[in-house]
Design an enzyme around this catalytic site. Structure first.
Site, PDB file in Angstrom:
ATOM      1  N   SER A 276       0.837  -1.206   0.000  1.00  0.00           N
ATOM      2  CA  SER A 276       0.000   0.000   0.000  1.00  0.00           C
ATOM      3  C   SER A 276       0.867   1.249   0.000  1.00  0.00           C
ATOM      4  CB  SER A 276      -0.842  -0.025   1.273  1.00  0.00           C
ATOM      5  OG  SER A 276      -1.401   1.231   1.527  1.00  0.00           O
TER       6      SER A 276
ATOM      7  N   TYR B  32      -1.657  -1.383  10.814  1.00  0.00           N
ATOM      8  CA  TYR B  32      -1.941  -1.924   9.470  1.00  0.00           C
ATOM      9  C   TYR B  32      -0.761  -1.648   8.534  1.00  0.00           C
ATOM     10  CZ  TYR B  32      -3.542  -1.831   4.646  1.00  0.00           C
ATOM     11  OH  TYR B  32      -3.619  -1.999   3.280  1.00  0.00           O
TER      12      TYR B  32
ATOM     13  N   LYS C 250       2.284  -4.096   6.496  1.00  0.00           N
ATOM     14  CA  LYS C 250       2.690  -4.063   5.076  1.00  0.00           C
ATOM     15  C   LYS C 250       4.203  -3.891   4.963  1.00  0.00           C
ATOM     16  CE  LYS C 250      -1.335  -4.563   3.192  1.00  0.00           C
ATOM     17  NZ  LYS C 250      -1.651  -5.894   2.691  1.00  0.00           N
TER      18      LYS C 250
HETATM   19  P1  NAD Z   1     -10.826  -6.967   1.318  1.00  0.00           P
HETATM   20  O1  NAD Z   1     -10.972  -6.952   2.802  1.00  0.00           O
HETATM   21  O2  NAD Z   1     -12.024  -6.701   0.475  1.00  0.00           O
HETATM   22  O3  NAD Z   1     -10.217  -8.380   0.849  1.00  0.00           O
HETATM   23  C1  NAD Z   1      -9.319  -9.107   1.643  1.00  0.00           C
HETATM   24  C2  NAD Z   1      -9.830 -10.545   1.699  1.00  0.00           C
HETATM   25  O4  NAD Z   1      -8.933 -11.314   2.521  1.00  0.00           O
HETATM   26  C3  NAD Z   1     -11.210 -10.663   2.325  1.00  0.00           C
HETATM   27  O5  NAD Z   1     -12.079 -11.361   1.451  1.00  0.00           O
HETATM   28  C4  NAD Z   1     -10.968 -11.444   3.624  1.00  0.00           C
HETATM   29  O6  NAD Z   1     -12.055 -12.287   3.921  1.00  0.00           O
HETATM   30  C5  NAD Z   1      -9.694 -12.193   3.313  1.00  0.00           C
HETATM   31  N1  NAD Z   1      -8.865 -12.549   4.478  1.00  0.00           N
HETATM   32  C6  NAD Z   1      -8.417 -11.730   5.463  1.00  0.00           C
HETATM   33  N2  NAD Z   1      -7.684 -12.435   6.347  1.00  0.00           N
HETATM   34  C7  NAD Z   1      -7.645 -13.715   5.891  1.00  0.00           C
HETATM   35  C8  NAD Z   1      -7.055 -14.916   6.378  1.00  0.00           C
HETATM   36  N3  NAD Z   1      -6.355 -14.948   7.524  1.00  0.00           N
HETATM   37  N4  NAD Z   1      -7.210 -16.051   5.673  1.00  0.00           N
HETATM   38  C9  NAD Z   1      -7.937 -16.056   4.524  1.00  0.00           C
HETATM   39  N5  NAD Z   1      -8.533 -14.955   4.024  1.00  0.00           N
HETATM   40  C10 NAD Z   1      -8.386 -13.798   4.710  1.00  0.00           C
HETATM   41  O7  NAD Z   1      -9.633  -5.959   0.954  1.00  0.00           O
HETATM   42  P2  NAD Z   1      -9.200  -5.380  -0.469  1.00  0.00           P
HETATM   43  O8  NAD Z   1      -9.570  -3.939  -0.502  1.00  0.00           O
HETATM   44  O9  NAD Z   1      -9.610  -6.261  -1.534  1.00  0.00           O
HETATM   45  O10 NAD Z   1      -7.623  -5.424  -0.273  1.00  0.00           O
HETATM   46  C11 NAD Z   1      -6.836  -6.516  -0.748  1.00  0.00           C
HETATM   47  C12 NAD Z   1      -5.410  -6.313  -0.295  1.00  0.00           C
HETATM   48  O11 NAD Z   1      -4.936  -5.061  -0.806  1.00  0.00           O
HETATM   49  C13 NAD Z   1      -5.230  -6.250   1.212  1.00  0.00           C
HETATM   50  O12 NAD Z   1      -4.030  -6.891   1.549  1.00  0.00           O
HETATM   51  C14 NAD Z   1      -5.138  -4.773   1.483  1.00  0.00           C
HETATM   52  O13 NAD Z   1      -4.412  -4.504   2.647  1.00  0.00           O
HETATM   53  C15 NAD Z   1      -4.430  -4.255   0.253  1.00  0.00           C
HETATM   54  N6  NAD Z   1      -4.699  -2.842  -0.039  1.00  0.00           N
HETATM   55  C16 NAD Z   1      -5.979  -2.396  -0.153  1.00  0.00           C
HETATM   56  C17 NAD Z   1      -6.218  -1.041  -0.400  1.00  0.00           C
HETATM   57  C18 NAD Z   1      -7.615  -0.510  -0.505  1.00  0.00           C
HETATM   58  O14 NAD Z   1      -7.804   0.698  -0.414  1.00  0.00           O
HETATM   59  N7  NAD Z   1      -8.635  -1.331  -0.724  1.00  0.00           N
HETATM   60  C19 NAD Z   1      -5.146  -0.130  -0.520  1.00  0.00           C
HETATM   61  C20 NAD Z   1      -3.857  -0.633  -0.422  1.00  0.00           C
HETATM   62  C21 NAD Z   1      -3.639  -1.984  -0.175  1.00  0.00           C
HETATM   63  N1  UFG Z   2     -12.137  11.633   3.662  1.00  0.00           N
HETATM   64  C1  UFG Z   2     -13.126  12.495   4.097  1.00  0.00           C
HETATM   65  N2  UFG Z   2     -14.239  11.974   4.679  1.00  0.00           N
HETATM   66  C2  UFG Z   2     -14.416  10.625   4.854  1.00  0.00           C
HETATM   67  C3  UFG Z   2     -13.405   9.744   4.389  1.00  0.00           C
HETATM   68  C4  UFG Z   2     -12.268  10.282   3.815  1.00  0.00           C
HETATM   69  O1  UFG Z   2     -12.989  13.703   3.974  1.00  0.00           O
HETATM   70  O2  UFG Z   2     -15.439  10.209   5.398  1.00  0.00           O
HETATM   71  C5  UFG Z   2     -10.939  12.186   3.009  1.00  0.00           C
HETATM   72  C6  UFG Z   2      -9.642  11.879   3.732  1.00  0.00           C
HETATM   73  O3  UFG Z   2      -9.369  12.859   4.686  1.00  0.00           O
HETATM   74  C7  UFG Z   2      -8.638  11.848   2.580  1.00  0.00           C
HETATM   75  C8  UFG Z   2      -9.460  11.330   1.386  1.00  0.00           C
HETATM   76  O4  UFG Z   2     -10.822  11.567   1.734  1.00  0.00           O
HETATM   77  O5  UFG Z   2      -8.215  13.145   2.261  1.00  0.00           O
HETATM   78  C9  UFG Z   2      -9.276   9.846   1.134  1.00  0.00           C
HETATM   79  O6  UFG Z   2      -9.514   9.108   2.326  1.00  0.00           O
HETATM   80  P1  UFG Z   2      -9.666   7.527   2.328  1.00  0.00           P
HETATM   81  O7  UFG Z   2      -9.966   7.108   3.735  1.00  0.00           O
HETATM   82  O8  UFG Z   2     -10.608   7.097   1.263  1.00  0.00           O
HETATM   83  O9  UFG Z   2      -8.232   7.018   1.870  1.00  0.00           O
HETATM   84  P2  UFG Z   2      -6.804   7.240   2.523  1.00  0.00           P
HETATM   85  O10 UFG Z   2      -5.957   7.854   1.461  1.00  0.00           O
HETATM   86  O11 UFG Z   2      -6.868   7.924   3.813  1.00  0.00           O
HETATM   87  O12 UFG Z   2      -6.381   5.742   2.852  1.00  0.00           O
HETATM   88  C10 UFG Z   2      -6.294   4.779   1.799  1.00  0.00           C
HETATM   89  C11 UFG Z   2      -6.591   3.378   2.344  1.00  0.00           C
HETATM   90  C12 UFG Z   2      -5.562   2.968   3.333  1.00  0.00           C
HETATM   91  C13 UFG Z   2      -4.198   3.103   2.733  1.00  0.00           C
HETATM   92  C14 UFG Z   2      -3.996   4.499   2.197  1.00  0.00           C
HETATM   93  C15 UFG Z   2      -2.695   4.640   1.481  1.00  0.00           C
HETATM   94  O13 UFG Z   2      -7.837   3.360   2.977  1.00  0.00           O
HETATM   95  O14 UFG Z   2      -5.748   1.617   3.663  1.00  0.00           O
HETATM   96  O15 UFG Z   2      -5.032   4.797   1.253  1.00  0.00           O
HETATM   97  O16 UFG Z   2      -2.631   3.712   0.465  1.00  0.00           O
HETATM   98  F1  UFG Z   2      -3.284   2.851   3.690  1.00  0.00           F
END
Ligand code: NAD
Ligand code: UFG
Length: 335
Positions: free
Chosen positions: A124, A148, A152
């Site tokens: 991330s 979290y 990573k």
């Molecule tokens: P998500 O929660 O929708 O998907 C993750 C999946 O992993 C879920 O279906 C959950 O049931 C499964 N899981 C969690 N722990 C597990 C375990 N111990 N065994 C088996 N399954 C397990 O999340 P996502 O948004 O699809 O994110 C996927 C990956 O990308 C994650 O590693 C997350 O940290 C990373 N990521 C997500 C974002 C974002 O904004 N969505 C940003 C950066 C990184």
């Molecule tokens: N924001 C609001 N109101 C809300 C939610 C968010 O104003 O209710 C604003 C935040 O302050 C930020 C922007 O919208 O400026 C985006 O916020 P998000 O929570 O959607 O995303 P972030 O960039 O804070 O975090 C995301 C993922 C994290 C990851 C990070 C960096 O949620 O898991 O990007 O990759 F770590």
């Protein structure tokens, strides 16, 4: 020969599974459904028109993971599975370290046992902490502000150490910026439990009438309109980046890190305006205090992925807002 997709019923994993199947890959999904639902498996099959194997397995159960490798010929792994809520990780650090770290260590141990040494890992942009400048390049200094993010960073280090110990491994670390939107079918998308933490799911729930108004976290940042700026990327573009990463891990050993972002930043107010205009709906909002831990601006330099993976984001902000809204409306009609 199959690709194991851990976390494949989750938000990014489900979209990536669809694209992998569409491109002719055989896939096996491992997920314990802690943050996703079983009906996702049928949705993935329906959209792709292809079959897949699903295992309801927790990565913490090493013997169960072992069984999956014994029963199948797994040649590569895309590792999405993990817990991902920043705020929750501050309250439940043990759960986050245990799930994300031990889950990954179990997976790597079993992969090694079965001589499967090709992995693509979901990291991330959070590992860049508070970047001094933007756009952010892969070699910028790393730091984290919550458990979290630390999981990573720690997993990235584990993967680097693993490669140093045995350079038969082929490892790609993908650092995602802000994935949003949904598949154009409207069948799959992001459906967080409870009140959303992230901006776009929140905007969607306000627009559909489930929540009264969006709280905009601060308008006094050093940005053009004072609200936070992020690099929003369509989840399907992000998914396609994984197909390119799989191509690359098949070709050569090594460890590489790539940003997956668009290289463009949009503010919170710009996102609200775009969403309203494209979908012809109203999003009520109020400016409130800054959210602790937020940074002003975060967007990627995505050139390394373009040069080395031949990948770049193609979809527009309009696609992201439209597809996300289509999914939200579909979901609302079903409930
Ligand atoms: P998500 O929660 O929708 O998907 C993750 C999946 O992993 C879920 O279906 C959950 O049931 C499964 N899981 C969690 N722990 C597990 C375990 N111990 N065994 C088996 N399954 C397990 O999340 P996502 O948004 O699809 O994110 C996927 C990956 O990308 C994650 O590693 C997350 O940290 C990373 N990521 C997500 C974002 C974002 O904004 N969505 C940003 C950066 C990184
Ligand atoms: N924001 C609001 N109101 C809300 C939610 C968010 O104003 O209710 C604003 C935040 O302050 C930020 C922007 O919208 O400026 C985006 O916020 P998000 O929570 O959607 O995303 P972030 O960039 O804070 O975090 C995301 C993922 C994290 C990851 C990070 C960096 O949620 O898991 O990007 O990759 F770590």
């Amino acid at each position: 020969m199959s690709i194991l997709v851990t976390g494949g019923t989750g938000y990014i994993g489900s979209h990536t599974s669809v694209e992998l199947l569409k491109s002719g890959e055989d896939i096996i999904i491992l997920d314990n459904l802690v943050n996703s639902q079983i009906d996702m498996v049928d949705k993935i099959k329906k959209i792709s028109g292809k079959d897949l194997k699903f295992y309801n397995v927790n990565l913490l159960e090493k013997s169960e993971v072992d069984k999956i490798f014994k029963e199948n010929n797994i040649t590569e792994v895309i590792h999405f599975a993990g817990l991902k809520a920043v705020g929750e990780s501050v309250k439940k650090p043990i759960e986050y370290y245990s799930n994300n770290l031990i889950g990954t260590l179990n997976l790597l141990e079993i992969m090694k046992k079965y001589d499967c040494k090709k992995i693509v890992f979901s990291s991330s942009a959070t590992v860049y902490g508070k970047p001094k400048t933007v756009p952010i390049k892969e070699d910028f200094p790393l730091s984290t502000t919550n458990p979290y993010g630390t999981t990573k960073l720690m997993i990235e280090q584990i993967l680097k150490d693993l490669y140093a110990s045995d350079n038969e491994w082929s490892i790609i670390i993908l650092r995602y910026f802000n994935p949003i939107g949904a598949h154009e079918s409207g069948l799959i998308g992001e459906n967080p439990n409870g009140i959303p933490n992230n901006l776009m799911p929140y905007i969607n729930q306000v627009a559909i009438g489930k929540l009264d108004y969006l709280k905009v976290f601060g308008n006094d940042y050093d940005t053009p309109d004072g609200t936070g700026v992020r690099d929003y990327i369509h989840v399907v573009d992000l998914s396609l980046g994984h197909l390119k990463a799989i191509e690359r891990v098949r070709k050569s050993n090594g460890i590489e890190i790539y940003n997956l972002g668009t290289g463009k930043g949009y503010s919170v107010l710009e996102m609200i305006q775009a969403f309203e205009k494209i979908n012809n709906v109203k999003v009520n909002y109020k400016i409130v205090e800054r959210r602790q831990g937020d940074i002003a601006t975060c967007y990627a330099d995505p050139n390394k992925a373009k040069l080395e993976l031949g990948w770049e984001a193609k979809k527009t902000l309009e696609d992201m807002c439209r597809d996300g809204w289509k999914f939200t409306k579909n979901l609302n009609e079903q409930n």
